[in-house]
Design a protein around this motif. Structure first.
Motif, PDB file in Angstrom:
ATOM      1  N   GLN A   1       0.840  -1.194   0.000  1.00 59.15           N
ATOM      2  CA  GLN A   1       0.000   0.000   0.000  1.00 59.15           C
ATOM      3  C   GLN A   1       0.877   1.247   0.000  1.00 59.15           C
ATOM      4  N   LEU A   2       0.438   2.240  -0.757  1.00 57.59           N
ATOM      5  CA  LEU A   2       1.088   3.548  -0.792  1.00 57.59           C
ATOM      6  C   LEU A   2       0.074   4.590  -0.353  1.00 57.59           C
ATOM      7  N   ILE A   3       0.428   5.435   0.618  1.00 59.57           N
ATOM      8  CA  ILE A   3      -0.493   6.444   1.131  1.00 59.57           C
ATOM      9  C   ILE A   3       0.241   7.767   1.306  1.00 59.57           C
ATOM     10  N   ALA A   4      -0.522   8.857   1.278  1.00 61.99           N
ATOM     11  CA  ALA A   4       0.048  10.189   1.484  1.00 61.99           C
ATOM     12  C   ALA A   4      -1.065  11.150   1.860  1.00 61.99           C
ATOM     13  N   SER A   5      -0.713  12.202   2.580  1.00 59.15           N
ATOM     14  CA  SER A   5      -1.679  13.255   2.891  1.00 59.15           C
ATOM     15  C   SER A   5      -0.931  14.535   3.237  1.00 59.15           C
ATOM     16  N   THR A   6      -1.642  15.655   3.117  1.00 60.46           N
ATOM     17  CA  THR A   6      -1.084  16.952   3.482  1.00 60.46           C
ATOM     18  C   THR A   6      -2.219  17.858   3.933  1.00 60.46           C
ATOM     19  N   SER A   7      -1.916  18.790   4.816  1.00 61.56           N
ATOM     20  CA  SER A   7      -2.923  19.720   5.314  1.00 61.56           C
ATOM     21  C   SER A   7      -2.247  21.059   5.593  1.00 61.56           C
ATOM     22  N   VAL A   8      -2.858  22.135   5.072  1.00 62.44           N
ATOM     23  CA  VAL A   8      -2.274  23.470   5.164  1.00 62.44           C
ATOM     24  C   VAL A   8      -3.304  24.440   5.724  1.00 62.44           C
TER      25      VAL A   8
END
Length: 367
Positions: A252-259
């Protein structure tokens, strides 16, 4: 490890009662401290599957009720920390469904969240015991202030409910077709590097010791980044996880970002995940605002959208939108929240799946 923690904690606390300062922190003459914490997070849940509606008062699966403590022991310039944390075993929003009426209180060993030790030094941190794998939280970075009411892991709100094919239950639940692939907690050894210009890298190897019939080996790696200024607060992460099991390997490949733009309170959150074992993929977006509407604490509101493909059935589509609101009451340690979500599932088999709507209304008290 668990036994050592339970033995050390009462001794520290009894010896340090006269030194109780604040926030349930007790200090031993040696400099060691024990800090107790917890939260109670009950919510009203209403779910409509297109034919029937169900109402319940349960634990909020977005952030379950829990209790725990940290023990901190200085070791020269380094530090040894130990953590024990358990859920309270209440029935959660993710466990309710049309089929089963689970016991409202049913504590099991899988409710044990953490029993671990971490050694922190200038070379980084080494974790041993039950706790977060390297990718735990990587798909769920969220600075909107509304994650209590809804975030990237959509099944936490009503994951046990099945979609109806016409009037009949299909056997396909929300939790089957809205996975975010985030890393979990296992008995593991994990290494975190020191932070370099906001970057930190992690790697872990673990096994599942709390659930039965799981002899797989779990591995993962992750990179995290954090940035703060007077104008912006930004966090991002990417992770890769793989599982070696007798029935086959999965990846599994996952990513997230929050600004967050601090002067305006406007914020945006993005997340994605791909199950390389053909178990689905998705994209998630949230847009929100935080600010001071009343003097008692901050107010946060947001809307979000999830779109996934190929869960359970190749060619399937999973779509969801939601709205969230959270009001903090700082002097009381309380966050009140309201969340609403629509779930939609479709595939190429000719089935006529009805949409499911879910609403939660509750408050979390933290100490």
């Amino acid at each position: 490890m668990k036994t050592k923690i339970l033995v050390i904690a009462p001794g520290l606390c009894l010896a340090a009662i006269p030194a109780w300062s604040q926030d349930l922190t007790f200090t031993h003459p040696s400099g060691a401290t024990a800090t107790f914490y917890g939260q109670l997070n009950l919510t009203y849940q209403h779910v409509d599957d297109g034919e029937e509606s169900n109402d319940d008062v349960v634990d909020n699966g977005n952030s379950v009720s829990r209790m725990g403590f940290w023990i901190d022991m200085p070791m020269g310039e380094n530090k040894l920390r130990m953590n024990f944390e358990t859920g309270l075993g209440f029935k959660t929003t993710s466990e309710t469904s049309q089929l089963e009426d689970a016991d409202w209180i049913d504590w099991q060993r899988t409710d044990l969240r953490k029993f671990e030790a971490v050694y922190i030094a200038n070379f980084g941190s080494v974790w041993v015991g039950q706790g977060s794998m390297a990718t735990d939280g990587v798909a769920e970075i969220d600075n909107s202030g509304t994650s209590l009411a809804g975030y990237a892991n959509l099944p936490d709100m009503a994951g046990g409910y099945e979609f109806r094919d016409g009037e009949l239950l299909s056997g396909i639940a929300i939790g089957d077709v809205f996975k975010d692939f985030d890393g979990g907690r296992r008995f593991r050894i994990r290494y975190d590097t020191p932070k370099f210009n906001g970057f930190m890298f992690s790697a872990a190897f673990g096994q599942e010791i709390l659930a039965e019939d799981d002899d797989a080996d779990y591995y993962d790696i992750a990179a995290r980044y954090g940035y703060e200024s007077e104008m912006f607060k930004a966090d991002a992460a990417i992770g890769y996880a793989w599982k070696n099991a007798d029935e086959g390997d999965t990846e599994q490949l996952i990513a997230s970002t929050s600004v967050v733009h601090r002067p305006t309170g406007l914020n945006a959150t993005l997340a994605m995940g791909d199950g390389d074992d053909d178990s689905g993929n998705y994209g998630y977006f949230k847009f929100g605002w935080t600010g001071d509407v009343i003097a008692l604490g901050s107010t946060a509101v947001s809307i979000d959208y999830f779109e996934g493909n190929d869960y359970v059935i190749s060619g399937s589509d999973s779509k969801s939108w939601g709205i969230q609101a959270v009001q903090a009451f700082d002097d009381y340690g309380i966050d009140a929240y309201l969340g609403y979500r629509e779930y939609e599932f479709d595939d190429d088999t000719g089935a006529d799946y009805q949409d499911i709507s879910a609403l939660i209304l509750g408050a979390r008290w933290k100490f």
